[in-house]
Design an enzyme around this catalytic site. Structure first.
Site, PDB file in Angstrom:
ATOM      1  N   LYS A 124       0.863  -1.215  -0.015  1.00 22.92           N
ATOM      2  CA  LYS A 124      -0.292  -0.236   0.098  1.00 22.92           C
ATOM      3  C   LYS A 124       0.436   1.229   0.091  1.00 22.92           C
ATOM      4  O   LYS A 124       2.286   1.227   0.578  1.00 22.92           O
ATOM      5  CB  LYS A 124      -0.794   0.005   0.990  1.00 22.92           C
ATOM      6  CG  LYS A 124      -2.157   0.673   1.050  1.00 22.92           C
ATOM      7  CD  LYS A 124      -3.132  -0.004   0.414  1.00 22.92           C
ATOM      8  CE  LYS A 124      -4.402   0.518  -0.145  1.00 22.92           C
ATOM      9  NZ  LYS A 124      -5.683   0.056  -0.513  1.00 22.92           N
TER      10      LYS A 124
HETATM   11  P1  NAD Z   1     -13.650   7.513  -2.653  1.00 24.23           P
HETATM   12  O1  NAD Z   1     -12.504   8.702  -2.297  1.00 24.23           O
HETATM   13  O2  NAD Z   1     -14.188   7.195  -4.110  1.00 24.23           O
HETATM   14  O3  NAD Z   1     -15.209   7.837  -1.802  1.00 24.23           O
HETATM   15  C1  NAD Z   1     -14.865   8.126  -0.066  1.00 24.23           C
HETATM   16  C2  NAD Z   1     -16.412   8.102   0.393  1.00 24.23           C
HETATM   17  O4  NAD Z   1     -16.728   8.477   1.990  1.00 24.23           O
HETATM   18  C3  NAD Z   1     -16.764   9.435  -0.267  1.00 24.23           C
HETATM   19  O5  NAD Z   1     -18.398   9.829  -0.766  1.00 24.23           O
HETATM   20  C4  NAD Z   1     -16.902  10.252   1.507  1.00 24.23           C
HETATM   21  O6  NAD Z   1     -16.979  11.363   0.847  1.00 24.23           O
HETATM   22  C5  NAD Z   1     -17.268   9.199   1.738  1.00 24.23           C
HETATM   23  N1  NAD Z   1     -16.525   9.717   3.134  1.00 24.23           N
HETATM   24  C6  NAD Z   1     -15.214   9.668   4.439  1.00 24.23           C
HETATM   25  N2  NAD Z   1     -15.406   9.800   5.556  1.00 24.23           N
HETATM   26  C7  NAD Z   1     -17.214   9.816   5.155  1.00 24.23           C
HETATM   27  C8  NAD Z   1     -17.364   9.530   6.514  1.00 24.23           C
HETATM   28  N3  NAD Z   1     -16.974  10.187   8.010  1.00 24.23           N
HETATM   29  N4  NAD Z   1     -18.792  10.011   7.118  1.00 24.23           N
HETATM   30  C9  NAD Z   1     -19.526   8.854   5.224  1.00 24.23           C
HETATM   31  N5  NAD Z   1     -19.088   8.931   4.547  1.00 24.23           N
HETATM   32  C10 NAD Z   1     -16.937   9.392   4.402  1.00 24.23           C
HETATM   33  O7  NAD Z   1     -13.254   6.245  -1.947  1.00 24.23           O
HETATM   34  P2  NAD Z   1     -13.363   4.168  -2.213  1.00 24.23           P
HETATM   35  O8  NAD Z   1     -12.901   4.330  -3.257  1.00 24.23           O
HETATM   36  O9  NAD Z   1     -14.405   4.834  -2.993  1.00 24.23           O
HETATM   37  O10 NAD Z   1     -13.333   3.859  -1.096  1.00 24.23           O
HETATM   38  C11 NAD Z   1     -13.564   3.890   0.171  1.00 24.23           C
HETATM   39  C12 NAD Z   1     -13.374   2.770   1.107  1.00 24.23           C
HETATM   40  O11 NAD Z   1     -12.521   1.716  -0.109  1.00 24.23           O
HETATM   41  C13 NAD Z   1     -11.978   2.866   1.959  1.00 24.23           C
HETATM   42  O12 NAD Z   1     -11.708   1.994   3.128  1.00 24.23           O
HETATM   43  C14 NAD Z   1     -10.811   2.124   0.600  1.00 24.23           C
HETATM   44  O13 NAD Z   1      -9.992   1.686   0.843  1.00 24.23           O
HETATM   45  C15 NAD Z   1     -12.163   0.611   0.145  1.00 24.23           C
HETATM   46  N6  NAD Z   1     -11.431   0.424  -0.750  1.00 24.23           N
HETATM   47  C16 NAD Z   1     -11.558   0.568  -1.706  1.00 24.23           C
HETATM   48  C17 NAD Z   1     -11.753  -0.293  -2.915  1.00 24.23           C
HETATM   49  C18 NAD Z   1     -11.829   0.912  -5.126  1.00 24.23           C
HETATM   50  O14 NAD Z   1     -11.260   0.014  -5.622  1.00 24.23           O
HETATM   51  N7  NAD Z   1     -12.038   2.092  -5.086  1.00 24.23           N
HETATM   52  C19 NAD Z   1     -10.547  -0.877  -3.420  1.00 24.23           C
HETATM   53  C20 NAD Z   1     -10.890  -2.160  -2.117  1.00 24.23           C
HETATM   54  C21 NAD Z   1     -11.026  -0.962  -0.995  1.00 24.23           C
END
Ligand code: NAD
Length: 435
Positions: A124
């Site tokens: 990461k």
């Molecule tokens: P992103 O940046 O696209 O979206 C994050 C979302 O969470 C946004 O809508 C933001 O406004 C919201 N958010 C942030 N803090 C918040 C809070 N306190 N309460 C409510 N909403 C809140 O990120 P993403 O890619 O969707 O990733 C989200 C999670 O999923 C992370 O933990 C990431 O590590 C995990 N993840 C993502 C992927 C991927 O392919 N994008 C893969 C595996 C895991």
């Protein structure tokens, strides 16, 4: 599959590392790893090998800002393990990025790849910055500097980055280009989650949300729930949350609440997810000001009386403070590390079926693997082929985790850790320790 409380003796092994707070993500990872290690009776030398990252890179990244001043951003790349193959993992840009978080996320990648049977190790990266306050030019210069500082680390056969929070296809394109300029040739397999025009895979953008949907349906089947009579709440409306909400809606579920940093949005009759996605896109990826729903807080969303809860925002959202009040029968963890180990005990006792992060959100790395395979072949698949293979692998992983959990009479989370740690430890035994 709830655990029996108190069924495990506390790990006989020592806690590694100096950092230990209740909400420290690396500690959260270690709590679960320790239980799996106990169940597997892992040799203490292998325990040390598998819980510690193999490499930690910390870089200082000076960037000329638009106003002419130089600002220095701290960057990290942690390789947790490469026993199963080249290490793989996203890069996160956020103000609170720190080494402990990146170490935990790197370890989760190792276990995630093993759970879905993808031949990668775990890594990461992250940069401590506030991307919302940076211009595209500043982000590009930061990305190129961070990439050039890790030229010896990254590589299609060594360590392959991908997007994570606040990084996207454009940032992956800049990584690809910077790497190509230094290497004097273009190899598109250097990075995944890039634009399709640069060798990205069809279906990658939706893959994590799609995997959340597939594993949620698999969990529903196991406990006799039907999508058409199920209600869903989703925390986080970014890549993972919005796509999971959209696909669960397409499967017949009623999505009654979603949230982002601006707050929660609730409609007992079901939200119009497509309209909300369009609104958010047109509004700088924020639901702020969305009118066709009642406003609720993020805390309220987590404890709504729904059948399925999808935390898809960030770590440590379900803790001892709110776990008792959670009413969902299934929690499908779209985010990494949304549930603290202490909350796990409470949820297990209540009988909540938690589809753990290292299974539920593994769709992203699975299609990243497909992307890497396609780049290396120079032959690209149809969306239908990507989705069919993804659904098959996620379904198979769910069933294997479920069977492992049943065999050891533990939660799905511990079942997933047992499966993953066993797989990596077995590969390590075969490889042996190089002297
Ligand atoms: P992103 O940046 O696209 O979206 C994050 C979302 O969470 C946004 O809508 C933001 O406004 C919201 N958010 C942030 N803090 C918040 C809070 N306190 N309460 C409510 N909403 C809140 O990120 P993403 O890619 O969707 O990733 C989200 C999670 O999923 C992370 O933990 C990431 O590590 C995990 N993840 C993502 C992927 C991927 O392919 N994008 C893969 C595996 C895991």
């Amino acid at each position: 599959m709830p655990t029996k409380k108190g069924v495990y003796a506390k790990s006989v092994y020592k806690e590694p590392g100096p950092i230990r707070t209740d909400e420290d993500p690396f500690h959260s990872m270690m709590e679960r790893f320790n239980i799996a290690a106990d169940i597997l009776e892992l040799e203490s030398g292998f325990y040390d090998y598998l819980c510690k990252p193999t490499h930690i890179h910390i870089t200082s990244n000076p960037v000329v800002m638009d106003d002419g001043n130089v600002k220095v951003f701290e960057g990290f790349r942690v390789i947790h393990n490469d026993v199963l193959g080249p290490s793989k993992g996203g890069i996160r840009y956020a103000p609170d990025v720190n080494l402990s978080e990146v170490k935990a996320l790197a370890a989760w990648m190792t276990w995630k790849c093993a759970v879905v049977n993808v031949p990668f190790g775990g890594a990461k990266g992250g940069v401590t910055c506030n991307p919302r306050k940076m211009s595209p030019g500043e982000l590009e210069r930061l990305t190129r500097r961070y990439t050039s500082g890790l030229m010896e680390v990254f590589g299609p056969e060594k360590d392959i980055p991908a997007p994570d929070m606040n990084t996207n296809e454009q940032i992956m394109a800049w990584i690809l280009d910077t790497y190509a300029m230094h290497a004097r040739h273009t190899n598109t397999a250097i990075v995944t989650g890039k634009p399709i025009a640069l060798g990205g895979s069809r279906g990658r953008v939706e893959a994590t949300g799609r995997g959340v949907m597939t594993t949620t349906l698999a969990a529903m089947e196991r406990i006799g729930m039907k999508p058409f009579t199920s209600t869903v709440a989703v925390q986080g409306f970014g890549n993972v949350g919005s796509i999971a909400a959209k696909l669960l809606r397409e499967q017949g579920c009623k999505v009654v609440a979603v949230s982002d940093v601006s707050g929660g949005y609730y409609n007992a009759d079901g939200l119009d997810i497509i309209k909300m996605i369009e609104y958010s896109r047109a509004n700088g990826f924020s639901l702020d000001g969305y009118r066709d729903a009642d406003l609720i807080s993020n805390d309220e969303l987590l404890t709504l009386d729904v059948d399925v809860l999808v935390p898809a925002a960030k770590e440590d959202q379900i803790t001892v403070k709110n776990a008792h009040d959670i009413k969902a029968k299934i929690i499908a963890e779209g985010a990494n590390g949304p549930t603290s180990p202490e909350a796990d005990d409470i949820l297990n006792e209540k009988g909540t079926l938690v589809v753990p992060d290292i299974l539920a959100n593994a769709g992203g790395v699975t299609v990243s693997y497909f992307e890497w395979v396609q780049d290396r072949h120079g032959y690209f698949w149809t969306l239908d082929r990507v989705n069919r293979r993804l659904d098959f692998m996620m379904r198979e992983a769910f069933d294997t985790v479920y069977d492992t959990a049943e065999k050891h009479d533990v939660s799905l989370r511990i079942g997933a850790y047992v499966l993953a740690v066993d797989k990596v430890a077995s590969a390590l035994r075969l490889r042996g320790i190089y002297a």
